[in-house]
Design an enzyme around this catalytic site. Structure first.
Site, PDB file in Angstrom:
ATOM      1  N   ALA A 176       0.840  -1.198   0.000  1.00 31.90           N
ATOM      2  CA  ALA A 176       0.000   0.000   0.000  1.00 31.90           C
ATOM      3  C   ALA A 176       0.871   1.241   0.000  1.00 31.90           C
ATOM      4  O   ALA A 176       1.991   1.230   0.509  1.00 31.90           O
ATOM      5  CB  ALA A 176      -0.913   0.000   1.227  1.00 31.90           C
ATOM      6  N   ASP A 177       0.345   2.295  -0.580  1.00 30.71           N
ATOM      7  CA  ASP A 177       1.034   3.580  -0.535  1.00 30.71           C
ATOM      8  C   ASP A 177       0.010   4.689  -0.684  1.00 30.71           C
ATOM      9  O   ASP A 177      -1.091   4.469  -1.208  1.00 30.71           O
ATOM     10  CB  ASP A 177       2.097   3.706  -1.630  1.00 30.71           C
ATOM     11  CG  ASP A 177       3.111   4.779  -1.279  1.00 30.71           C
ATOM     12  OD1 ASP A 177       3.992   4.495  -0.439  1.00 30.71           O
ATOM     13  OD2 ASP A 177       3.002   5.905  -1.791  1.00 30.71           O
ATOM     14  N   GLN A 178       0.385   5.859  -0.206  1.00 30.06           N
ATOM     15  CA  GLN A 178      -0.492   7.024  -0.303  1.00 30.06           C
ATOM     16  C   GLN A 178       0.340   8.228  -0.710  1.00 30.06           C
ATOM     17  O   GLN A 178       1.457   8.408  -0.229  1.00 30.06           O
ATOM     18  CB  GLN A 178      -1.157   7.292   1.047  1.00 30.06           C
ATOM     19  CG  GLN A 178      -2.139   8.446   1.012  1.00 30.06           C
ATOM     20  CD  GLN A 178      -2.767   8.679   2.373  1.00 30.06           C
ATOM     21  OE1 GLN A 178      -2.084   9.037   3.316  1.00 30.06           O
ATOM     22  NE2 GLN A 178      -4.063   8.453   2.464  1.00 30.06           N
ATOM     23  N   ALA A 203      -3.344   3.695  -2.689  1.00 27.35           N
ATOM     24  CA  ALA A 203      -3.269   2.529  -3.577  1.00 27.35           C
ATOM     25  C   ALA A 203      -3.011   1.270  -2.766  1.00 27.35           C
ATOM     26  O   ALA A 203      -2.267   1.293  -1.786  1.00 27.35           O
ATOM     27  CB  ALA A 203      -2.141   2.724  -4.590  1.00 27.35           C
TER      28      ALA A 203
END
Length: 199
Positions: free
Chosen positions: A75-77, A112
């Protein structure tokens, strides 16, 4: 019947808490991805903040999935201010400057999630939220930074929406879990379909 093992390729306490509270059994491991170098390369190619979040989530999931069984969640933001990627602050002085830059503006958070198995991505989602920062006073900002301290450096926007940081905003559009950095509902559906959660 045993459940498909799940690994979270993240050391983010917020993401771990979201999954734990949702009843997902998982193990968290560091993804071992040089995010700064990856971001720099993607920015050099004019990749959008939204697509940077997606690419970083994929890098994390794929890398860990080559070493772990079952499903690996990456996950990433990213924070997108008028098409420009904004990174986490490195100091409280930078956090203050960041919050002043956001004051009175609307920005997007792109969150994401990519799930990988055996070194390849098999599912992904990117969700976005729009947040409008109110025109707070300098005095309020100084008190906020004094109270929250170093905790502000863990969030890309230097705010913690799940606590006092919610006072920074006069309008929020989007899913709460997306804002926290892990679009959850679609991920839970995927995990159920792939035997990682009971139906």
């Amino acid at each position: 019947m045993s459940l498909t093992p799940v690994t979270l390729a993240s050391q983010s306490s917020a993401r771990q808490m979201i999954l734990k509270n949702a009843g997902v059994a998982f193990e968290a491991v560091s993804p071992g991805v040089d995010e700064d170098a990856a971001k720099a390369g993607l920015l050099a190619e004019d990749v959008t903040p939204r697509d940077i979040a997606d690419a970083l989530a994929e890098m994390k999931a794929v890398k860990v999935s080559t070493k772990r069984p079952g499903l690996v969640i990456g996950a990433d933001q990213t924070l997108d201010l008028k098409g420009r990627l904004i990174d986490k602050a490195g100091s409280l002085d930078e956090a203050r400057a960041r919050l002043l830059e956001l004051r009175g503006t609307t920005h997007k958070l792109h969150s994401a999630v990519v799930v990988a198995r055996d070194g390849r991505p098999i599912w992904r989602i990117v969700e976005s939220a729009k947040l409008s920062v109110r025109p707070f006073s300098d005095a309020w900002l100084d008190r906020y930074i004094e109270r929250r301290g170093e905790a502000l450096l863990w969030s890309v926007g230097c705010y913690e929406l799940e606590s006092e940081g919610v006072q920074l905003f006069d309008k929020i559009e989007g899913d709460y879990f997306t804002i926290l950095g892990l679009p959850l509902v679609g991920l839970l559906d995927f995990l159920r379909l792939h035997g990682a959660l009971t139906v």
